[in-house]
Design an enzyme around this catalytic site. Structure first.
Site, PDB file in Angstrom:
ATOM      1  NE  ARG B 262     -23.549  87.740  -7.289  1.00 53.38           N
ATOM      2  CZ  ARG B 262     -22.365  87.616  -7.248  1.00 53.38           C
ATOM      3  NH1 ARG B 262     -21.418  86.704  -6.730  1.00 53.38           N
ATOM      4  NH2 ARG B 262     -21.489  88.806  -7.900  1.00 53.38           N
ATOM      5  CG  HIS B 266     -21.317  88.168  -2.420  1.00 52.30           C
ATOM      6  ND1 HIS B 266     -21.663  86.954  -2.580  1.00 52.30           N
ATOM      7  CD2 HIS B 266     -20.785  88.286  -0.882  1.00 52.30           C
ATOM      8  CE1 HIS B 266     -21.354  86.227  -1.392  1.00 52.30           C
ATOM      9  NE2 HIS B 266     -21.078  87.275  -0.437  1.00 52.30           N
ATOM     10  CE1 TYR B 275     -18.329  89.701  -9.463  1.00 54.67           C
ATOM     11  CE2 TYR B 275     -17.251  91.176  -8.369  1.00 54.67           C
ATOM     12  CZ  TYR B 275     -18.392  90.117  -8.507  1.00 54.67           C
ATOM     13  OH  TYR B 275     -19.394  90.118  -7.634  1.00 54.67           O
TER      14      TYR B 275
HETATM   15  C1  TPP Z   1     -15.448  79.388   5.373  1.00 47.67           C
HETATM   16  C2  TPP Z   1     -15.836  80.639   4.575  1.00 47.67           C
HETATM   17  N1  TPP Z   1     -15.192  81.259   3.978  1.00 47.67           N
HETATM   18  C3  TPP Z   1     -15.309  82.400   3.203  1.00 47.67           C
HETATM   19  C4  TPP Z   1     -16.414  82.944   3.474  1.00 47.67           C
HETATM   20  C5  TPP Z   1     -16.978  84.221   2.898  1.00 47.67           C
HETATM   21  N2  TPP Z   1     -17.774  84.164   1.796  1.00 47.67           N
HETATM   22  C6  TPP Z   1     -19.163  84.416   2.057  1.00 47.67           C
HETATM   23  S1  TPP Z   1     -19.872  84.084   0.770  1.00 47.67           S
HETATM   24  C7  TPP Z   1     -18.589  83.810  -0.378  1.00 47.67           C
HETATM   25  C8  TPP Z   1     -18.863  83.357  -1.608  1.00 47.67           C
HETATM   26  C9  TPP Z   1     -19.527  82.085  -1.626  1.00 47.67           C
HETATM   27  O1  TPP Z   1     -19.713  81.575  -2.890  1.00 47.67           O
HETATM   28  P1  TPP Z   1     -20.888  80.397  -3.355  1.00 47.67           P
HETATM   29  O2  TPP Z   1     -20.472  79.167  -2.596  1.00 47.67           O
HETATM   30  O3  TPP Z   1     -20.716  80.232  -4.789  1.00 47.67           O
HETATM   31  O4  TPP Z   1     -22.219  80.986  -2.900  1.00 47.67           O
HETATM   32  P2  TPP Z   1     -23.047  82.169  -3.431  1.00 47.67           P
HETATM   33  O5  TPP Z   1     -22.842  83.332  -2.615  1.00 47.67           O
HETATM   34  O6  TPP Z   1     -22.730  82.522  -4.917  1.00 47.67           O
HETATM   35  O7  TPP Z   1     -24.509  81.960  -3.311  1.00 47.67           O
HETATM   36  C10 TPP Z   1     -17.257  83.949   0.560  1.00 47.67           C
HETATM   37  C11 TPP Z   1     -16.152  83.654  -0.086  1.00 47.67           C
HETATM   38  C12 TPP Z   1     -17.502  82.281   4.421  1.00 47.67           C
HETATM   39  N3  TPP Z   1     -18.652  82.778   4.455  1.00 47.67           N
HETATM   40  N4  TPP Z   1     -17.301  81.190   4.981  1.00 47.67           N
END
Ligand code: TPP
Lengths: 345, 376
Positions: B262, B266, B275
């Site tokens: 990425r 975020h 971080y």
């Molecule tokens: C059940 C749930 N818990 C927490 C979140 C908050 N949240 C949104 S994106 C994220 C990180 C997700 O990381 P990843 O699966 O690696 O995908 P990326 O964003 O890196 O594409 C979090 C913790 C959420 N959307 N859904």
């Protein structure tokens, strides 16, 4: 290591009174709790290096180390489920759910175990744990970031459910929640994170009590979380129109402070309950029912509710239509059968 | 199902991610995964350029206040592009919030794909029209929907393959486990595609899993796992394409992990300097998926300046259209809040809409009298 919980003193540090945001007050409460009790551990998603997406855990890992504040794998059921085990074994976990809709994967743990373990074991096991949850809208968040799910938790016997609306209560109530022998769902109105107020760290809260946020004699408005400032705004406008509105910050959704609320409504004879969550089968509905039951003979008019619509939370550009505002509260107050009404219904 | 013997050895991914083009653009032959032909790769290049432009345009629109939020896939476009190109017209995609470029790759109008992120509504396209489920925000939940969708297709005798996307962080959720297990037990034609971009907001992969790789998890469910260089569009096309073919042939689900990064925070609301080191981010610039395929195509005389200019101009036009669409004032109807909650609107919601309509009317009336006044 044996840990005694009996002698936790909330004022163990030098008491201070400072002006700070609600976010800073929550951060300070966590830091002071970690400092005062070696059993307190904070964990969740992004609570470490990042300090939480709302910065509520900012600096805790740096100051107290990974053992006391740490990031977990991304799994809410895992976070709450392991907190149960930790609490069974002498710790006081304080876990963060990133947004209240994202606490839902942990719902089974909360309802089936967090809420029931004490009862199941006839009190042999108690779960001193806190589940913090940023809640509500008003921040222009996209779907799943603005929910108000307090009714699910308040409906579940065995859970203490609280929601502060000021930095002072945020600090004192979080300290009290962490010190509580029972599990607490700690709802944080994210819209109010950046509002400022005085915080006296020696003030101890008693969970289960409501607070009079503004004195008034004509009508009692009962609100909690992000709706408290909105109710206060309505009271201010009403005052300019010659009506004296009392505002009560309910702040403890379960248990509910029947004593203070009943006395207040009996005195004014009119009440409006305000909440952001959908109104159907809601905390607002429960409060309305309790007030009716306990105050019926004293009421000049039906108790009214002002709540969110019974729809999924609105997308950002429509949320101003959804969220209860001062006008909506004033309309409800206006409908309470005033003697000077030309057309009293 | 074919009667291929499933042993741990046949299910395990390789030790190194599959790669067909090195970062400098040179080809690396692979015995199992063929190099896609040049025409196919040129289409992929075009989609990559457009995807990058859409990502960067959307990020700019956030800064201008036209989008509420944008989780960019800048740097992950090879995965995004391959995810849409490997699917046939009747196949389905189950994407997340970060997969707007893949969604657009399926034919969804870019402005429609941005409706959620602009804050107009919760989803801006009809899933059945382009065979793309709404972008999921609650992590890993869509994986189960993908399995059920593909299971229904199987029952109905359709040869639909479903591609389900998620991030590395989402693999820690219980729903991820349940989806893979269901898919394996019922031999469902679904491909799980994990874009491992090293971070879940601030949390690094090492805090999500202690497995040798995320693709290694597949063996525990009895399905094949594979790892692929997620910044090599040729490799992603080949590996994903193979998994889609096997699913269509009745050989069941698979788990593909793409190793990517990425490149940006975020979302715009995130501060990634808290971080991760800048040097770490910088190092990935050399592995940019666009420069790699461009070098390969140029070396094979499959991309001349005129073609490049044409692709760039088309990407600019897409960005301009997106800007225009999001800069236009949308006419939002508050009645929509009540319209779709259930098939038939309940009397309860009728009453609530009536109340809101009265409020709006009174507000408009008092605004006409005093422009600064509220509805009182
Ligand atoms: C059940 C749930 N818990 C927490 C979140 C908050 N949240 C949104 S994106 C994220 C990180 C997700 O990381 P990843 O699966 O690696 O995908 P990326 O964003 O890196 O594409 C979090 C913790 C959420 N959307 N859904």
């Amino acid at each position: 290591m044996t840990i005694a919980h009996d002698d936790i003193r909330l004022d163990a540090g030098a008491p201070t009174t400072q002006t700070m945001t609600m976010a800073a007050a929550l951060n300070l409460a966590l830091a002071d709790a970690i400092r005062d009790d070696p059993a307190v551990v904070v964990f969740g998603e992004d609570v470490g290096a990042l300090g939480g997406v709302f910065r509520i855990t900012d600096g805790l890992t740096e100051r107290f180390g990974e053992e006391r504040c740490f990031d977990t794998p991304l799994a809410e059921s895992g976070i709450v489920g392991t907190a149960v085990g930790m609490a069974m074994n002498g710790m006081r976990p304080v876990v963060e759910m990133q947004f209240d809709a994202f606490a839902l994967p942990a719902f089974e743990q909360v309802v089936s175990h967090v809420a029931k373990l004490g009862n199941r074991t006839r009190g042999a096991v108690r779960l001193p744990m806190v589940i913090r949850m940023p809640s509500g809208g008003g921040i222009g968040g996209v779907e799943h970031h603005c929910d108000s799910s307090e009714a699910y938790y308040a409906h579940t016997p065995g859970l203490t459910v609280v929601a502060p609306s000021t930095p002072q209560d945020a600090y004192s109530m979080l300290r009290a929640a962490i010190a509580s022998p029972d599990p607490v769902i700690f709802i944080e109105p994210k819209k109010l994170y950046w509002t400022k107020g005085e915080v006296d760290t020696s003030q101890v809260a008693h969970l289960g009590t409501a607070r009079i946020a503004r004195e008034g004699t004509d009508v009692t408005v009962l609100a909690y979380a992000a709706m408290v400032p909105v109710a206060l705004e309505a009271a201010e406008i009403a005052a300019s129109e010659g009506r004296s509105v009392q505002v009560i910050d309910v702040r403890s959704l379960s248990p509910f402070d029947d004593q203070l609320v009943t006395a207040a409504v009996r005195a004014t004879g009119r009440a409006v309950v305000v909440a952001e969550a959908p109104g159907y089968v809601s905390v607002a509905g429960e409060i309305q029912a309790r007030v009716f039951e306990r105050c019926f003979e004293y009421l000049e008019a039906p108790v009214r509710r002002v709540t969110g619509f019974d729809t999924p939370f609105a997308p950002p550009k429509l949320e101003h239509f959804y969220l209860p505002d001062a006008d909506r509260i004033l309309d409800a107050i206006d409908s309470l059968h005033w003697d000077d009404d030309e057309e009293t219904r | 199902m074919s009667d291929r013997v499933l042993t741990p050895e046949t299910l395990l991914p390789r030790d190194e991610p599959v790669r067909l083009i090195a970062p400098d653009g040179t080809a690396e032959a692979d015995q199992h995964y063929p190099m896609p032909d040049l025409a196919h790769l040129r289409d992929a290049y075009r989609a990559l350029v457009e995807g990058r432009r859409i990502n960067d345009q959307a990020s700019a629109l956030v800064r201008q206040g036209r989008l509420a939020v944008y989780p960019s896939s800048h740097g992950q476009e090879a995965c995004q592009v391959a995810a849409s190109l490997v699917l046939g017209e009747r196949d389905w995609l189950f994407p997340t919030y970060r997969d707007s470029v893949a969604v657009i790759g399926r034919g969804v109008n870019p402005a429609d794909a941005m409706v959620l992120l602009a804050g107009d509504w919760h989803s801006g396209y009809d899933p059945t029209e382009h065979r793309v489920a709404p972008q999921a925000t609650p992590l890993a939940t869509q994986l189960l929907h993908a399995v059920g969708f593909a299971q229904a297709a199987k029952y109905r005798g359709e040869d639909t393959v479903v591609l389900a996307l998620c991030g590395d962080g989402a693999t820690s959720e219980g729903d991820f486990h349940e989806a893979l297990n269901f898919a394996a037990v019922f031999a469902i034609p679904v491909v799980f595609f994990v874009q491992n971009n090293e971070f879940a907001i601030s949390v690094p992969l090492s805090r999500q899993s202690a497995a040798p790789s995320l693709a290694h998890k597949a063996v525990g469910y009895g399905i094949p796992g594979q790892r692929v260089d997620g910044n090599d569009v040729a490799a992603v096309l080949s590996v994903l394409g193979d998994a889609v073919d096997r699913a269509r042939a009745g050989e069941g689900p698979s788990l593909i992990e793409a190793h990517t990064y990425r490149m940006q925070a975020h979302t715009n609301a995130d501060d990634d300097t808290r971080y991760r080191e800048r040097a770490e981010v910088q190092a990935w610039i050399e592995r940019d998926p666009l420069t790699r395929i461009r070098a390969y195509l140029t070396a094979h005389d499959a991309l001349d300046t005129a073609t490049e200019d044409r692709i760039a101009a088309d990407a600019e036009r897409i960005a301009a259209d997106l800007r225009a669409a999001l800069n236009a004032d949308t006419d939002l109807d508050p009645e929509d809040l009540f319209r779709f909650v259930t098939t038939d609107r309940t009397p309860q919601l009728d009453e609530q809409w009536q109340m809101l309509r009265d409020e709006i009317a009174r507000g408009a009336a008092s605004d006409a009298v005093s422009p600064t006044g509220g509805s009182r």
